[in-house]
Design a protein around this motif. Structure first.
Motif, PDB file in Angstrom:
ATOM      1  N   ALA A 193     -28.703 -32.299 -21.722  1.00  0.00           N
ATOM      2  CA  ALA A 193     -27.412 -32.743 -21.209  1.00  0.00           C
ATOM      3  C   ALA A 193     -26.266 -31.966 -21.850  1.00  0.00           C
ATOM      4  CB  ALA A 193     -27.241 -34.239 -21.452  1.00  0.00           C
ATOM      5  N   ALA A 194     -26.313 -31.807 -23.177  1.00  0.00           N
ATOM      6  CA  ALA A 194     -25.227 -31.123 -23.878  1.00  0.00           C
ATOM      7  C   ALA A 194     -25.131 -29.653 -23.481  1.00  0.00           C
ATOM      8  CB  ALA A 194     -25.430 -31.248 -25.387  1.00  0.00           C
ATOM      9  N   ALA A 195     -26.280 -28.968 -23.422  1.00  0.00           N
ATOM     10  CA  ALA A 195     -26.275 -27.553 -23.062  1.00  0.00           C
ATOM     11  C   ALA A 195     -25.855 -27.346 -21.612  1.00  0.00           C
ATOM     12  CB  ALA A 195     -27.665 -26.955 -23.301  1.00  0.00           C
ATOM     13  N   TRP A 196     -26.307 -28.246 -20.755  1.00  0.00           N
ATOM     14  CA  TRP A 196     -25.963 -28.155 -19.329  1.00  0.00           C
ATOM     15  C   TRP A 196     -24.475 -28.387 -19.135  1.00  0.00           C
ATOM     16  CZ3 TRP A 196     -29.523 -31.047 -15.304  1.00  0.00           C
ATOM     17  CH2 TRP A 196     -29.394 -30.442 -14.042  1.00  0.00           C
ATOM     18  N   LYS A 197     -23.936 -29.422 -19.771  1.00  0.00           N
ATOM     19  CA  LYS A 197     -22.506 -29.705 -19.673  1.00  0.00           C
ATOM     20  C   LYS A 197     -21.674 -28.542 -20.189  1.00  0.00           C
ATOM     21  CE  LYS A 197     -22.457 -34.770 -20.170  1.00  0.00           C
ATOM     22  NZ  LYS A 197     -22.056 -35.885 -21.083  1.00  0.00           N
ATOM     23  N   ALA A 198     -22.191 -27.858 -21.207  1.00  0.00           N
ATOM     24  CA  ALA A 198     -21.453 -26.749 -21.811  1.00  0.00           C
ATOM     25  C   ALA A 198     -21.478 -25.492 -20.950  1.00  0.00           C
ATOM     26  CB  ALA A 198     -22.020 -26.442 -23.191  1.00  0.00           C
ATOM     27  N   GLY A 199     -22.200 -25.529 -19.839  1.00  0.00           N
ATOM     28  CA  GLY A 199     -22.232 -24.389 -18.937  1.00  0.00           C
ATOM     29  C   GLY A 199     -23.160 -23.272 -19.349  1.00  0.00           C
ATOM     30  N   ARG A 200     -24.115 -23.567 -20.209  1.00  0.00           N
ATOM     31  CA  ARG A 200     -25.070 -22.545 -20.620  1.00  0.00           C
ATOM     32  C   ARG A 200     -26.005 -22.208 -19.469  1.00  0.00           C
ATOM     33  NH1 ARG A 200     -27.309 -24.467 -26.404  1.00  0.00           N
ATOM     34  NH2 ARG A 200     -28.294 -22.408 -26.299  1.00  0.00           N
ATOM     35  N   THR A 201     -26.632 -21.042 -19.521  1.00  0.00           N
ATOM     36  CA  THR A 201     -27.514 -20.605 -18.448  1.00  0.00           C
ATOM     37  C   THR A 201     -28.739 -21.515 -18.367  1.00  0.00           C
ATOM     38  OG1 THR A 201     -28.875 -19.145 -19.815  1.00  0.00           O
ATOM     39  CG2 THR A 201     -26.824 -18.220 -18.896  1.00  0.00           C
ATOM     40  N   PRO A 202     -29.410 -21.554 -17.215  1.00  0.00           N
ATOM     41  CA  PRO A 202     -30.619 -22.382 -17.106  1.00  0.00           C
ATOM     42  C   PRO A 202     -31.661 -22.069 -18.170  1.00  0.00           C
ATOM     43  CG  PRO A 202     -29.878 -21.751 -14.930  1.00  0.00           C
ATOM     44  CD  PRO A 202     -29.004 -21.010 -15.894  1.00  0.00           C
TER      45      PRO A 202
END
Length: 226
Positions: A193-202
């Motif tokens: 959730a945190a990495a996804w919210k931060a806009g990191r690549t898949p």
């Protein structure tokens, strides 16, 4: 699982039929009904096949198909009604890893009995399958990483899915949800959730899931690919 692995051609054909069925209807709610119906028809023990079909679309170069499928998941997230699959809770093994020949009747309520289980969305399913003891042979780390990265890349084609799914995962990570998730699983869901919210690549999001906690599979466990 020991069932025959579908050929790439059959998977592509099935994915094409799915996308065509979704594209034939302009109503978002109806598209969600089609997607959920597919998951139900495959049956809970064959939910990984549903995930494979999503991966086929994710790996294709058909941007319209990706957007269509992702937007259908966006509708599901707005309704809190994701097409899900069931995994038993920690150590419950009353379900076989495979039923041959496959029969939907074999997955009736009496088969599950009192085994703790709940429907899990695609990201949650992959995480639990990889990390927890369930009725399935555990999913290997690299297979988990690859499947999760493809799934997130697909879902990122919908603004709703990209914003709402991480919110759901973050909320799940804060609750024990009737024992569905171990502490380590909740930590990985929070990392996703945190990495996804931060806009990191898949790929980075998937790696963050692996980096969140050390490998938990006890020595001697057999792991499988998706």
């Amino acid at each position: 699982m020991t069932e025959a692995v579908p050929s790439p051609a059959s998977l592509r054909s099935a994915a094409d039929r799915l996308v065509s069925a979704l594209a034939a209807h302009g109503d978002a709610e109806y598209r969600l009904t089609v997607l959920k119906r597919l998951a139900r028809r495959l049956g809970e023990e064959h939910y990984p096949m549903f995930l494979r079909l999503l991966a086929v679309v994710a790996e294709s170069d058909d941007e319209r198909a990706k957007r269509l499928l992702a937007e259908t998941f966006g509708t599901a997230l707005r309704r809190m009604d994701l097409p899900g699959g069931a995994l038993s809770s920690w150590g419950a093994t009353r379900l076989p890893d495979n039923v041959t020949p496959f029969s939907a009747g074999a997955l009736s309520g009496q088969f599950f009995g009192a085994t703790p289980r709940r429907l899990l969305g695609p990201v949650e399913y992959l995480t639990v399958w990889h990390l927890q003891r369930t009725q399935r042979t555990p999913l290997g780390a690299q297979a988990f990483r690859s499947a999760l990265a493809h799934l997130i890349a697909l879902l990122n084609h919908s603004e709703d899915a990209r914003s709402l799914y991480p919110q759901k995962l973050a909320a799940d990570a804060e609750n024990e949800l009737e024992g569905a998730y171990t502490r380590a699983t909740r930590e990985r869901l929070a990392a996703v959730a945190a990495a996804w919210k931060a806009g990191r690549t898949p790929d980075e999001v998937a790696q963050a899931a692996l980096d969140a906690v050390p490998e938990q599979a006890p020595g001697g466990w057999v792991v499988r690919d998706l």
